[in-house]
Design an enzyme around this catalytic site. Structure first.
Site, PDB file in Angstrom:
ATOM      1  N   HIS A  35       1.040  -1.169   0.111  1.00  0.00           N
ATOM      2  CA  HIS A  35      -0.035  -0.024  -0.248  1.00  0.00           C
ATOM      3  C   HIS A  35       0.622   1.533   0.000  1.00  0.00           C
ATOM      4  O   HIS A  35       0.657   2.412  -0.984  1.00  0.00           O
ATOM      5  CB  HIS A  35      -1.029  -0.219   0.988  1.00  0.00           C
ATOM      6  CG  HIS A  35      -1.992   1.250   1.021  1.00  0.00           C
ATOM      7  ND1 HIS A  35      -2.359   1.424   0.159  1.00  0.00           N
ATOM      8  CD2 HIS A  35      -1.682   2.128   2.651  1.00  0.00           C
ATOM      9  CE1 HIS A  35      -3.199   3.363   0.869  1.00  0.00           C
ATOM     10  NE2 HIS A  35      -2.610   3.720   1.908  1.00  0.00           N
ATOM     11  N   LYS A  82      -9.473  12.838  -2.842  1.00  0.00           N
ATOM     12  CA  LYS A  82      -9.920  12.068  -1.550  1.00  0.00           C
ATOM     13  C   LYS A  82      -9.207  12.435  -0.873  1.00  0.00           C
ATOM     14  O   LYS A  82      -8.487  12.622  -0.176  1.00  0.00           O
ATOM     15  CB  LYS A  82     -10.136  10.531  -1.790  1.00  0.00           C
ATOM     16  CG  LYS A  82     -10.495   9.667  -0.932  1.00  0.00           C
ATOM     17  CD  LYS A  82     -10.345   8.245  -0.952  1.00  0.00           C
ATOM     18  CE  LYS A  82     -10.065   7.738  -0.315  1.00  0.00           C
ATOM     19  NZ  LYS A  82      -9.498   5.996  -0.816  1.00  0.00           N
TER      20      LYS A  82
END
Ligand code: R5P
Length: 299
Positions: free
Chosen positions: A134, A197
C-alpha cells in the site's frame, strides 16, 4: 525460464494461495512440498511437512486476504516449522495485510504492520516479497530484506490489449496513488489526474472535493491498489460522471471486495472492474505470476 544460479526453489503452498502457488511452481520448474493440512472443527489449523527441507531454499506462498488473521497465522506456522527443519525460508505474500496501518495515524494506534513484521522474523522468515504494498514506507518496518514488486505494468498492458478506449485518461482516487497512475499512464501514453479524496480517520467516511473538468467526454480508468468496501470507487465514479466522464473503468491490484463491494461499484455505473490474482475473486483476471518469476530469478 532460466533458473537461479545457486539453489533450486521449493514451493510451500499456503492454504490461501494453493492454486496460485502450484502454477508458480510449474512455471519455474520447482518442486512442491508435501504438506498435510487440515482445519479442526473449532477453526484451528494443522500442518505436517512431510518433505525433507534441510538446507533447501523454500518459498512459502500465502496471500493474507480475509480471514486475515487466520491466513497470517497459517503463514507463521509453516515458516516456523520449515526453519526449524533447516530450510532457508522466503515468504511470498501476494497481498500483504495490515499494510494500510504502517504508522499510527491517531495517538494510541497499534502499528499493525510493524507487529506483523516482527512475527515474520521471529519464525525465521529470511526474506519477503509482496506485490504493490500500500505504501512503500511500510517496507521500512521490516528488519529482513523486504521487497514490493509492481503489477501496474501488467494491468496497463491488459487495458491496452483488451479495450478500445477513446480519449482515455487515468485517475488515482487520491494523492497516495500518484506514482501508480503516473506509471500506468506512461505505458498507455495518455494523461493522468489525481482526485482529491479524503477519509475521516474515525468514521472511515470518504469524500471527494474539487472534481476536475478534464474528464469531460473521456473514458476514465480509475486505478487503485486495493478495492475493499468499494466506497472509494463508487463515490469517485459518481463524481466523475457528474463531471462529464463518458465511461468509467475501475482496476486494482488487490480485489478484497468485502461484502457487497462489486454491486456497489456496478450500481455506480462502472463499465468494468478488473483486478489481479493476488487475491482470488470474480474479477481476478490478471495473472501476476510473471513478475514473481522475474523477482525469484534475481535471487
Ligand atoms: C486507500 O488509501 C487505498 O488506496 C484504497 O483506496 C482503499 O483501501 C479502498 O478502500 P474502499 O474500497 O473500502 O474504499
Amino acid at each position: 525460464m532460466a533458473k537461479s544460479s545457486q539453489k533450486e526453489w521449493l514451493i510451500a503452498p499456503g492454504p490461501a494461495s494453493r492454486e496460485f502457488a502450484i502454477n508458480l511452481a510449474k512455471s519455474i520448474g520447482a518442486d512442491i512440498l508435501d504438506i498435510d493440512s487440515k482445519l479442526f472443527p473449532d477453526g484451528e489449523s494443522y500442518f505436517r511437512i512431510k518433505s525433507n527441507v534441510m538446507n533447501k531454499r523454500v518459498a512459502i506462498v500465502q496471500s493474507t486476504y480475509p480471514p486475515v488473521d487466520k491466513h497470517i497465522l497459517q503463514l507463521l506456522f509453516l515458516a516456523h516449522k520449515l526453519s526449524e527443519d533447516g530450510a532457508e525460508v522466503h515468504a511470498i505474500i501476494p497481498y500483504l495485510a495490515y499494510a494500510r496501518q504502517h504508522r499510527a495515524f491517531l495517538q494510541g494506534e497499534v502499528v499493525s504492520l510493524g507487529v506483523f513484521s516482527h512475527l515474520l522474523r521471529s519464525v525465521g522468515v529470511k526474506r519477503l516479497v509482496t506485490v504493490d504494498i500500500h505504501n512503500v514506507e511500510g517496507l521500512g518496518l521490516f528488519s529482513i530484506p523486504a521487497y514490493s514488486v509492481s503489477a501496474i505494468p501488467l494491468i496497463a498492458e491488459y487495458f491496452s490489449r483488451n479495450y478500445n478506449l477513446s480519449e482515455a485518461i487515468v485517475a488515482s482516487p487520491d494523492f497516495g496513488g500518484s506514482i501508480r497512475v503516473e506509471a500506468f499512464a506512461k505505458i498507455l501514453k495518455i494523461n493522468y489526474i489525481v482526485l482529491n479524496k479524503s477519509r475521516n480517520k474515525i468514521t472511515g467516511e470518504v469524500l471527494f472535493k474539487d472534481m476536475t473538468e478534464r474528464v469531460q467526454n473521456k473514458d476514465v480508468i480509475l486505478v487503485d491498489d486495493i478495492i475493499s468496501s468499494g466506497k472509494t470507487i463508487e463515490l469517485a465514479t459518481m463524481k466523475l460522471k457528474e463531471s462529464g466522464a463518458k465511461r468509467v473503468f475501475a482496476t486494482c491490484v488487490h480485489p478484497l471486495l468485502v461484502e457487497n463491494a462489486l454491486d456497489r461499484i456496478k450500481k455506480a455505473g462502472v463499465e468494468e472492474v478488473i483486478g489481479t490474482n493476488t487475491i482470488p475473486s470474480p474479477i481476478s483476471k490478471i495473472d501476476i505470476t510473471p513478475i514473481l518469476i522475474s523477482y525469484l530469478s534475481t535471487l
